[in-house]
Design an enzyme around this catalytic site. Structure first.
Site, PDB file in Angstrom:
ATOM      1  N   GLY A  93       0.821  -1.199   0.000  1.00 56.84           N
ATOM      2  CA  GLY A  93       0.000   0.000   0.000  1.00 56.84           C
ATOM      3  C   GLY A  93       0.854   1.248   0.000  1.00 56.84           C
ATOM      4  N   PRO A  94       0.222   2.407  -0.161  1.00 52.76           N
ATOM      5  CA  PRO A  94       0.947   3.674  -0.200  1.00 52.76           C
ATOM      6  C   PRO A  94       1.612   3.994   1.141  1.00 52.76           C
ATOM      7  CG  PRO A  94      -1.428   4.035  -0.355  1.00 52.76           C
ATOM      8  CD  PRO A  94      -1.216   2.574  -0.383  1.00 52.76           C
ATOM      9  N   PRO A  95       2.524   4.955   1.161  1.00 51.19           N
ATOM     10  CA  PRO A  95       3.224   5.275   2.400  1.00 51.19           C
ATOM     11  C   PRO A  95       2.265   5.801   3.470  1.00 51.19           C
ATOM     12  CG  PRO A  95       4.244   6.372   0.520  1.00 51.19           C
ATOM     13  CD  PRO A  95       2.980   5.775   0.031  1.00 51.19           C
ATOM     14  N   GLY A  96       2.595   5.524   4.703  1.00 51.41           N
ATOM     15  CA  GLY A  96       1.859   6.104   5.810  1.00 51.41           C
ATOM     16  C   GLY A  96       0.536   5.443   6.131  1.00 51.41           C
ATOM     17  N   VAL A  97       0.272   4.275   5.570  1.00 57.55           N
ATOM     18  CA  VAL A  97      -1.002   3.629   5.889  1.00 57.55           C
ATOM     19  C   VAL A  97      -0.855   2.651   7.054  1.00 57.55           C
ATOM     20  CG1 VAL A  97      -2.018   3.882   3.611  1.00 57.55           C
ATOM     21  CG2 VAL A  97      -0.643   1.863   4.138  1.00 57.55           C
ATOM     22  N   GLY A  98       0.346   2.611   7.620  1.00 61.81           N
ATOM     23  CA  GLY A  98       0.510   1.791   8.821  1.00 61.81           C
ATOM     24  C   GLY A  98       1.109   0.422   8.586  1.00 61.81           C
ATOM     25  N   LYS A  99       1.819   0.261   7.500  1.00 62.60           N
ATOM     26  CA  LYS A  99       2.370  -1.065   7.194  1.00 62.60           C
ATOM     27  C   LYS A  99       3.430  -1.475   8.212  1.00 62.60           C
ATOM     28  CE  LYS A  99       3.669   0.130   3.052  1.00 62.60           C
ATOM     29  NZ  LYS A  99       3.247   1.548   3.095  1.00 62.60           N
ATOM     30  N   SER A 135      -4.914   2.498 -18.298  1.00 59.25           N
ATOM     31  CA  SER A 135      -6.195   2.868 -17.694  1.00 59.25           C
ATOM     32  C   SER A 135      -6.620   4.303 -17.992  1.00 59.25           C
ATOM     33  CB  SER A 135      -6.154   2.624 -16.176  1.00 59.25           C
ATOM     34  OG  SER A 135      -5.406   3.642 -15.566  1.00 59.25           O
ATOM     35  N   LYS A 163      -8.259   4.400  -6.535  1.00 60.28           N
ATOM     36  CA  LYS A 163      -8.744   5.460  -7.417  1.00 60.28           C
ATOM     37  C   LYS A 163     -10.046   6.064  -6.880  1.00 60.28           C
ATOM     38  CE  LYS A 163      -6.649   3.654 -11.636  1.00 60.28           C
ATOM     39  NZ  LYS A 163      -6.867   2.828 -12.832  1.00 60.28           N
TER      40      LYS A 163
HETATM   41  P1  ADP Z   1       3.969   2.796   6.342  1.00 57.65           P
HETATM   42  O1  ADP Z   1       4.887   1.788   6.912  1.00 57.65           O
HETATM   43  O2  ADP Z   1       2.808   2.182   5.664  1.00 57.65           O
HETATM   44  O3  ADP Z   1       4.636   3.801   5.487  1.00 57.65           O
HETATM   45  P2  ADP Z   1       3.697   3.640   9.048  1.00 57.65           P
HETATM   46  O4  ADP Z   1       3.503   2.325   9.629  1.00 57.65           O
HETATM   47  O5  ADP Z   1       5.011   4.304   9.196  1.00 57.65           O
HETATM   48  O6  ADP Z   1       3.312   3.606   7.527  1.00 57.65           O
HETATM   49  O7  ADP Z   1       2.584   4.599   9.602  1.00 57.65           O
HETATM   50  C1  ADP Z   1       2.653   6.004   9.625  1.00 57.65           C
HETATM   51  C2  ADP Z   1       1.977   6.530  10.848  1.00 57.65           C
HETATM   52  O8  ADP Z   1       0.585   6.424  10.731  1.00 57.65           O
HETATM   53  C3  ADP Z   1       2.354   5.804  12.095  1.00 57.65           C
HETATM   54  O9  ADP Z   1       2.549   6.721  13.120  1.00 57.65           O
HETATM   55  C4  ADP Z   1       1.152   4.939  12.382  1.00 57.65           C
HETATM   56  O10 ADP Z   1       0.998   4.741  13.750  1.00 57.65           O
HETATM   57  C5  ADP Z   1       0.013   5.761  11.844  1.00 57.65           C
HETATM   58  N1  ADP Z   1      -1.081   4.917  11.366  1.00 57.65           N
HETATM   59  C6  ADP Z   1      -1.268   4.468  10.122  1.00 57.65           C
HETATM   60  N2  ADP Z   1      -2.410   3.747  10.042  1.00 57.65           N
HETATM   61  C7  ADP Z   1      -2.931   3.720  11.271  1.00 57.65           C
HETATM   62  C8  ADP Z   1      -4.111   3.125  11.840  1.00 57.65           C
HETATM   63  N3  ADP Z   1      -4.955   2.403  11.108  1.00 57.65           N
HETATM   64  N4  ADP Z   1      -4.329   3.296  13.140  1.00 57.65           N
HETATM   65  C9  ADP Z   1      -3.475   4.021  13.891  1.00 57.65           C
HETATM   66  N5  ADP Z   1      -2.382   4.632  13.419  1.00 57.65           N
HETATM   67  C10 ADP Z   1      -2.099   4.482  12.130  1.00 57.65           C
END
Ligand code: ADP
Length: 808
Positions: free
Chosen positions: A362-368, A686, A729
């Site tokens: 998934g995209p950055p910052g989604v909590g991976k 697409s 999208k």
């Molecule tokens: P990724 O690895 O996908 O780039 P991160 O794991 O670093 O993303 O997440 C970025 C920030 O967003 C972190 O501080 C994370 O705790 C927060 N975050 C993302 N998704 C959630 C969620 N569903 N619930 C709580 N915090 C989240």
């Protein structure tokens, strides 16, 4: 004491005492001392002395017989004269005799005093002509001299004097007497009456003896050399110790080696590793302690000791608890969490799972990555992270061989050391950002790491013994999957995390991000708060993303400002409820909803693109100009997108008439399609229907609806084919406040993954053909243009208005 006279010949028929000898043969011409102890022999000796000093000496056949009879002795012996007798204090006699000549026993009788008397006949020797034996004699003396020299048991000078004779009989007897050979051999020589025979026999004995002496000498030499070497080593070692002690490090060195040995034992390595470590330690002990080589060696042993070999975290197998932990750390993501829990459950039931590796896509910052960390916490294992972004070299994963200067183990072993247990959760972050070059392919090394068949015997080039990764739980993350090598993809179980809606972001911010940032900035109980309105304002105006990164960053920024307020004592404005205050903190808003494209325009169609950062809006512009029917493309178009544009154009030409476009137009007008750089879409087909819509709009002079976004591939005949990344999208369309989305009918199934909140706010139009797209996207139906000249005029007018110089 008796000093006897010397008389060579013996009267015929006279009996003389017999003296049996246990362990010697007396030859004629030889003077020899010996001790007489047996009673009968002493009597015989005394009798002989009183009778003129003659005595018959002959060897016993068996030395162990105490009282030999005549049958127990050799019949041929030597008649001798007693030169001297000395009685010793213990009653024994020490006797000195001189051999006279050979004799053979003729008759014998026992004397009343207990000794035997014998009548002896002198045996006649066959004396050879001196010339006959001269050469043989010379050889004999030569050999005997050599024998004396190397045997070193006889005095050379005395012997040389003794053998200074030309008489072969005397010479052979003298030499025979001095040979160090068994009695039987000596007796045999004594019994040889021809000196020539004696010469031959003695030469043979000398040859054999000399061989023995030589072998002995060689062996002695070797033994001596070995002893010398051992002594030298011992001496040098002691000296080294003494020097080191003098330098003040001797004891320490010994201590260090002992400590290392203990640590090696305590590490409980694999057998192979332990053998290697001990071997290396042995080498180390032999090296000068401060040398570069010793440092390399010590480092290697340290590495072997410090990677975990058996230490293990006790895993939490309680799925309910795991669920609680996941819920605590992450909001939403129900499906994702469900799959994680299923995965953990299966892991408990199956020892070796196929495709056991989770991959969060998934995209950055989604909590991976935070999810991976939460999993580690949920199952109570250690967590380590290794970013593969930019890894190009196999050695980064597998290490360098120790022969390299400054060699180190690869990241995998380093991670294991950091984890300190054999069963950590290892996060391989950004697996899609790995590339390969001439230094070897890191992905193939990674394959070995991730393959349950192979990873129990993973070999790092530095460590150089196999190390088992079979207990490690690997989790990977990626923004896109298509750059991950196929075999790696097959190993992984891919879990997609597409991104969050505005509402979800608000919740995540309230429940997780804000509390986390407040704590990080020391504001936890200082009365700081952000109103929903402010949070939404930040989401809309300062972030344009699928994930949470920028939102978190913006919140952190506000926290910094508020921290200053707290320190300065300005506690009145800690509750941020006003968007104006937020704007003051964060600066001029970075994003605004794209108002410009809100109005319906000719030649401007709104597409939906899928990018590594999630979904995005993609505006496609088409303009016309006088020309020869060329199509030019500019902007961020990949190869596949260019083909899509060609296909759209071909569609337009083939359908020209029915669309009301004059055929001739195509030979007089150039068209230009531009995709702005803002969004960087993944190259793909697409955008097909978007480009076609923009072109048709331009040629047909009918504006495209600004509140409609679309995605779909178009064929030359105007059919619309399904595309990927629909969920992302749609989230992007939702963010952009679009009213309706046009999608290929075959993508209808993808809608079930879209959150209800998003689905409800959008109208979905499913299409099979380009005609349907047009009827939805254009503000009014196409009507035939009156005349090509008119069209050209209109284009020219437009050009002037916009003042743009477009390329042709
Ligand atoms: P990724 O690895 O996908 O780039 P991160 O794991 O670093 O993303 O997440 C970025 C920030 O967003 C972190 O501080 C994370 O705790 C927060 N975050 C993302 N998704 C959630 C969620 N569903 N619930 C709580 N915090 C989240």
């Amino acid at each position: 004491m008796f000093i006897g006279g010397k008389k060579d010949s013996l009267a015929v028929g006279v009996a003389i005492p017999l003296l049996p000898l246990r362990d010697m043969v007396v030859f004629p011409h030889m003077m020899i001392p010996f001790v007489v102890g047996r009673r009968s022999s002493i009597k015989g000796l005394e009798h002989a002395t009183s009778q003129g000093g003659k005595i018959f000496l002959t060897a016993q056949r068996d030395a162990s017989v105490e009282e030999p009879t005549v049958d127990d002795i050799h019949r041929i012996g030597t008649v001798a004269t007693i030169i001297q007798t000395v009685r010793q204090s213990n009653g024994n006699y020490k006797v000195l005799v001189e051999g006279l000549h050979r004799g053979k026993i003729e008759d014998s009788s026992k004397h009343p005093d207990g000794f035997h008397e014998v009548v002896v006949r002198a045996v006649v020797e066959q004396v050879p002509e001196p010339g006959e034996v001269r050469e043989a004699l010379q050889e004999l003396t030569r050999k005997f001299e050599r024998y004396i020299k190397i045997s070193q048991t006889l005095s050379l000078d005395a012997m040389l004097a003794a053998i200074k004779t030309e008489n072969p009989a005397k010479l052979t007897d003298t030499i025979a007497a001095h040979l160090d050979v068994p009695i039987e051999q000596k007796q045999a020589i004594l019994e040889m009456l021809n000196p020539a025979d004696r010469i031959a026999a003695i030469v043979a004995i000398l040859d054999a003896e000399m061989d023995k002496v030589r072998v002995d000498k060689r062996i002695n030499n070797q033994v001596r050399k070995q002893i010398e070497k051992a002594q030298k080593e011992y001496y040098l070692n002691e000296k080294i110790k003494a020097i080191q002690k003098e330098l003040g490090r001797g004891e320490k060195g010994g201590d260090e080696y002992k400590q290392l040995r203990d640590k090696i034992a305590a590490a409980r390595m694999s057998k192979e590793a332990e053998e290697r470590a001990l071997h290396e330690l042995e080498r180390l002990e032999a090296m000068p302690p401060m040398s570069a080589e010793a440092t390399v060696s010590r480092n290697y042993i340290d590495w072997l000791i410090s990677v975990p070999w058996h230490k293990k975290s006790r895993e939490n197998k309680d799925i309910k608890r795991a669920e609680r932990v996941l819920d605590e750390d992450h909001y939403g993501l129900e499906k994702v969490k469900e799959r994680i829990l299923e995965y953990l459950a299966v892991r408990q039931l199956v020892k070796k799972m196929e495709g056991t590796i989770l991959c969060f896509l998934g995209p950055p910052g989604v909590g991976k990555s935070t999810l991976a960390r939460a999993i580690a916490r949920a199952v109570n294992r250690k967590f380590v992270r290794f970013s593969l972004g930019g890894v190009r070299d196999e050695a980064e994963i597998r290490g360098h061989r120790r022969t390299y200067i400054g060699a180190l183990p690869g990241q995998i072993i380093q991670m294991m050391k950091k984890a300190g247990t054999i069963n950590p959760v290892v996060l391989l972050d950004e697996i899609d950002k790995m590339s390969s070059d001439f230094r070897g392919d890191p992905s193939s090394a990674l394959m070995e790491v991730l393959d349950p068949e192979l990873n129990s015997e993973f070999t790092d080039h530095y460590i150089d013994v196999s190390y088992s990764l079979s207990q490690v739980m690997f989790i990977t993350t990626a923004n896109v999957i298509h750059t991950v090598p196929r075999p790696l993809q097959d190993r992984m179980e891919i879990i997609r995390i597409p991104g969050y809606t505005q509402g979800e972001k608000l919740e995540i911010a309230k429940r997780h991000l804000i509390p986390k940032q407040l704590k990080a900035h020391g504001l936890a109980r200082k009365g700081v708060s952000l109103s929903d309105e402010v949070i939404n304002f930040i989401i809309e105006k300062y972030t344009w993303e699928a994930g949470m990164r920028n939102l978190e960053r913006s919140i952190a920024k506000i926290c910094r400002k508020l921290a200053r307020f707290v320190v300065e004592g300005r506690t009145e404005s800690l509750a941020v409820t006003d968007t104006a205050l937020a704007e003051e903190f964060l600066g001029v808003p970075k994003f605004r909803k794209p108002d410009l494209e809100r109005s319906n325009e000719v030649g401007l169609a709104k597409g939906l693109a899928w990018t590594e950062l999630g979904g995005d809006i993609l505006n496609v512009e088409a303009t016309l100009m006088r020309g020869k029917g060329k199509l030019s493309l500019t902007g961020k178009l990949g190869e596949v997108m260019q083909e899509s544009a060609q296909a759209a154009m071909s569609y337009l030409r083939s359908r020209g008439a029915s669309l009301g476009v004059d055929r001739k137009v195509f030979s007089r007008i150039d068209s230009h399609v531009h995709v702005p750089e803002g969004a960087i879409p993944k190259d793909g087909p697409s955008a097909g229907i978007t480009i076609a819509a923009a072109l048709v709009s331009a040629f047909g002079r009918v504006p495209v609806r600004a509140d409609v976004a679309m995605t779909g591939e178009v064929t030359l005949r105007g059919k619309v084919l399904p595309v990927g990344g629909v969920k992302e999208k749609i989230l992007a369309a939702h963010r952009a406040d679009v009213r309706a989305v046009i999608l290929p009918r075959d993508n209808k199934k993808d809608l079930k993954d879209v959150p209800d909140e998003v689905r409800e706010g959008l109208q979905f139009i499913f299409v099979d053909t380009m005609d349907e797209v047009l009827s939805e996207a254009l503000v009014e139906p196409l009507s035939p243009l009156p005349d090509i000249e008119e069209l050209l005029d209109e284009i020219a007018r437009e050009d002037r208005v916009s003042g743009s110089e477009l390329p042709n």
